[in-house]
Design a protein around this motif. Structure first.
Motif, PDB file in Angstrom:
ATOM      1  N   THR A  46     -32.961 -70.246-123.592  1.00  0.00           N
ATOM      2  CA  THR A  46     -32.928 -69.039-122.774  1.00  0.00           C
ATOM      3  C   THR A  46     -33.349 -69.370-121.355  1.00  0.00           C
ATOM      4  N   VAL A  47     -32.614 -68.848-120.386  1.00  0.00           N
ATOM      5  CA  VAL A  47     -32.989 -68.951-118.975  1.00  0.00           C
ATOM      6  C   VAL A  47     -33.070 -67.553-118.395  1.00  0.00           C
ATOM      7  N   ASN A  48     -34.162 -67.251-117.689  1.00  0.00           N
ATOM      8  CA  ASN A  48     -34.339 -65.980-116.995  1.00  0.00           C
ATOM      9  C   ASN A  48     -34.461 -66.252-115.499  1.00  0.00           C
ATOM     10  N   LEU A  49     -33.522 -65.727-114.724  1.00  0.00           N
ATOM     11  CA  LEU A  49     -33.549 -65.876-113.262  1.00  0.00           C
ATOM     12  C   LEU A  49     -34.010 -64.560-112.648  1.00  0.00           C
ATOM     13  N   TYR A  50     -35.150 -64.611-111.939  1.00  0.00           N
ATOM     14  CA  TYR A  50     -35.700 -63.419-111.308  1.00  0.00           C
ATOM     15  C   TYR A  50     -35.443 -63.406-109.800  1.00  0.00           C
ATOM     16  N   SER A  51     -35.497 -64.563-109.182  1.00  0.00           N
ATOM     17  CA  SER A  51     -35.259 -64.662-107.748  1.00  0.00           C
ATOM     18  C   SER A  51     -35.012 -66.120-107.397  1.00  0.00           C
ATOM     19  N   GLY A  52     -34.589 -66.372-106.169  1.00  0.00           N
ATOM     20  CA  GLY A  52     -34.241 -67.719-105.753  1.00  0.00           C
ATOM     21  C   GLY A  52     -32.738 -67.932-105.816  1.00  0.00           C
ATOM     22  N   THR A  53     -32.302 -69.112-105.404  1.00  0.00           N
ATOM     23  CA  THR A  53     -30.885 -69.441-105.333  1.00  0.00           C
ATOM     24  C   THR A  53     -30.575 -70.657-106.186  1.00  0.00           C
ATOM     25  N   VAL A  54     -29.498 -70.574-106.947  1.00  0.00           N
ATOM     26  CA  VAL A  54     -28.977 -71.710-107.707  1.00  0.00           C
ATOM     27  C   VAL A  54     -27.583 -71.996-107.165  1.00  0.00           C
ATOM     28  N   SER A  55     -27.344 -73.232-106.740  1.00  0.00           N
ATOM     29  CA  SER A  55     -26.103 -73.564-106.061  1.00  0.00           C
ATOM     30  C   SER A  55     -25.458 -74.814-106.631  1.00  0.00           C
ATOM     31  N   GLY A  56     -24.132 -74.793-106.722  1.00  0.00           N
ATOM     32  CA  GLY A  56     -23.377 -75.974-107.109  1.00  0.00           C
ATOM     33  C   GLY A  56     -23.177 -76.949-105.974  1.00  0.00           C
ATOM     34  N   ASP A  57     -23.731 -76.645-104.800  1.00  0.00           N
ATOM     35  CA  ASP A  57     -23.614 -77.494-103.626  1.00  0.00           C
ATOM     36  C   ASP A  57     -24.636 -78.625-103.686  1.00  0.00           C
ATOM     37  N   SER A  58     -24.165 -79.864-103.684  1.00  0.00           N
ATOM     38  CA  SER A  58     -25.079 -81.004-103.731  1.00  0.00           C
ATOM     39  C   SER A  58     -25.601 -81.378-102.351  1.00  0.00           C
ATOM     40  N   GLY A  59     -25.018 -80.813-101.300  1.00  0.00           N
ATOM     41  CA  GLY A  59     -25.396 -81.175 -99.940  1.00  0.00           C
ATOM     42  C   GLY A  59     -24.539 -82.271 -99.356  1.00  0.00           C
TER      43      GLY A  59
END
Length: 201
Positions: A46-59
């Motif tokens: 289980t994953v719970n995301l409350y805030s913040g950013t998750v990105s597929g961008d590696s930079g």
């Protein structure tokens, strides 16, 4: 980040600038956050995301073949925050090859059906070549979206979402989706429960 078996991960960005971003993925695991159910003995994660950013961008200028979240069985609950794909300016590299679910991909693994539930936050800017610019769900998936914004996705079928499984849409906003062949915003090939509170624009 990988959550395996019966593990649980809570993501909460108290300072408002947190970012989980992709690195070069394995050939079969293509998310900045990957949720894998292993076996009936170990249970589902289980994953719970409350805030913040998750990105597929590696930079990198040539980003790896990656999306923000991959749910291989198990449960992902999104209460806030942002899921996105692409480079920091929103563009994608020329070698981007995600076929399904540019931002989120949900499917069955090890006898566990993938479940993705969104209560708030934003999913944005996902691009895939075939199905579901932002969100893709296979025939066994369960996707429920009760709030938040899904926007600016692009694919051949279902610019913002393409799902073959069970879908509940109640209170979310889908906007800015484009598809070169079918259904710019929402393409449901499975069972859908759609309320009047859902905005498609």
């Amino acid at each position: 980040v990988m959550v395996y078996g019966g593990g649980t991960l809570h993501i909460c960005d108290c300072q408002g600038s947190g970012l989980i971003r992709a690195t070069s993925p394995e050939k079969t695991d293509k998310g900045a956050v990957v949720l894998i159910s292993s076996s009936k003995e170990n249970g589902f994660g289980t994953v719970n995301l409350y805030s913040g950013t998750v990105s597929g961008d590696s930079g990198a200028e040539t980003s790896p073949d990656c999306r923000a979240v991959e749910v291989k069985g198990g449960v992902f609950n999104m209460y806030g925050g942002t899921l996105k794909q692409g480079l920091s300016d929103g563009s994608l590299p020329t070698d981007q090859k995600i076929g399904y679910g540019g931002s989120v991909c949900v499917y069955k693994h090890a006898d566990y059906e993938g479940r993705f539930t969104m209560y708030g936050g934003t999913i944005t800017g996902g691009i895939s070549s075939d199905y579901g610019g932002n969100i893709y769900g296979d025939v066994s998936s369960h996707i429920a979206i009760f709030g938040g914004i899904v926007e600016n996705g692009s694919s051949t079928r279902g610019g913002n979402i393409y799902c073959q499984g069970d879908v509940t849409l109640d209170g979310a906003t889908f906007t800015g989706g484009t598809a070169s062949l079918y259904r710019g915003n929402v393409y449901i090939a499975g069972t859908v429960d759609l309320s009047k509170n859902t905005v498609l624009s």
